[in-house]
Motif scaffolding. Sequence first.
Motif, mmCIF file in Angstrom:
data_model
loop_
_atom_site.group_PDB
_atom_site.id
_atom_site.type_symbol
_atom_site.label_atom_id
_atom_site.label_comp_id
_atom_site.label_asym_id
_atom_site.label_seq_id
_atom_site.Cartn_x
_atom_site.Cartn_y
_atom_site.Cartn_z
ATOM 1 N N VAL A 29 9.294 87.885 196.352
ATOM 2 C CA VAL A 29 8.516 87.016 196.196
ATOM 3 C C VAL A 29 8.401 86.868 194.586
ATOM 4 O O VAL A 29 8.415 85.725 194.210
ATOM 5 N N SER A 33 8.427 83.625 191.563
ATOM 6 C CA SER A 33 6.825 83.472 191.161
ATOM 7 C C SER A 33 6.803 82.622 189.739
ATOM 8 O O SER A 33 5.674 81.979 189.687
ATOM 9 N N PHE A 164 6.647 81.885 199.843
ATOM 10 C CA PHE A 164 5.823 82.664 199.780
ATOM 11 C C PHE A 164 5.395 82.885 198.184
ATOM 12 O O PHE A 164 4.235 82.971 198.043
ATOM 13 N N ALA A 165 6.172 82.618 197.105
ATOM 14 C CA ALA A 165 5.660 82.369 195.988
ATOM 15 C C ALA A 165 4.874 81.373 195.547
ATOM 16 O O ALA A 165 4.036 81.360 194.575
ATOM 17 N N ARG A 170 0.479 84.459 200.155
ATOM 18 C CA ARG A 170 1.649 85.083 200.267
ATOM 19 C C ARG A 170 1.695 84.726 202.051
ATOM 20 O O ARG A 170 2.256 86.003 202.481
ATOM 21 N N GLU A 190 3.606 88.389 203.348
ATOM 22 C CA GLU A 190 4.002 89.225 202.577
ATOM 23 C C GLU A 190 2.930 89.944 201.697
ATOM 24 O O GLU A 190 2.745 89.640 200.642
#
Length: 261
Positions: A29, A33, A164-165, A170, A190
Amino acid sequence: KPEMMDKNLKWHFVSTGGGDEDGLNNSKVEYFSGDFNYYLARETIQNSIDARKDKSQPVEVIFKLENFKTKDFPGINQMCDILTRGAEYWAESPETKKFLNSAKNILSQNEIPFLRISDYNTLGLNGSDDDKKGGWYSLVRSTGNSSKASGEGGSFGIGKGAPFAASNLRIVFYATKNDAAVSIFQGKAELVSFKDEDSDIKRGVGSYGFSQNSVRDIAHIPECFWRKKQGTDIIVAGYKVTNDWIEDLIKSILRNFWYAI
């Protein structure tokens, strides 16, 4: 419909078995980000292009910001409990506790921002949960794995961490209808390790479905996640909405796919 739901349809996290635990700094992740919208557009569109159905026609990808009612979030009560347990387990980590409490606050609102990324003129995801050559296994079921042929974009399989980032939770949901008209749905999280009600330490990587398996009966898939046409939806739950989110996505699309456009 609630009366049609199975009690085994819920969030599932496996035990660490006394092994390593998952902290907040998840490399899959964290890699994406920084400029998360840049990576989000690049990675999701590349996947769609690689799955083009009719080679004489372009792939269409739609990014749509939606506000989901909290009641429509799959396993909402269970997820809130998991976040609470995680915050308690990582009480001595201010960063982790802050993230988990913030996520729980998002789930306590009346509505939650979701970014739905839908593609068309694509094959959808084929294969069973255990079919390592299938598109479903590659995108949803595995880490660092890809079923793409050599030379295709994103063939190392790390780009699946980008959605997810872009999520303050998440958490990402996947919905597809493939060339056999089979609908498949599953949620992935996550998060961080936590202690459950039986004092067992769980991994932070979990999934929403039947045990670790996907949902393949339309009766058990929430209507807001149905795919009416062949193709795939990647739905980012708790999307990090910024004032420039549209402009950021457009810039990424132009930078990465100018020639295709």
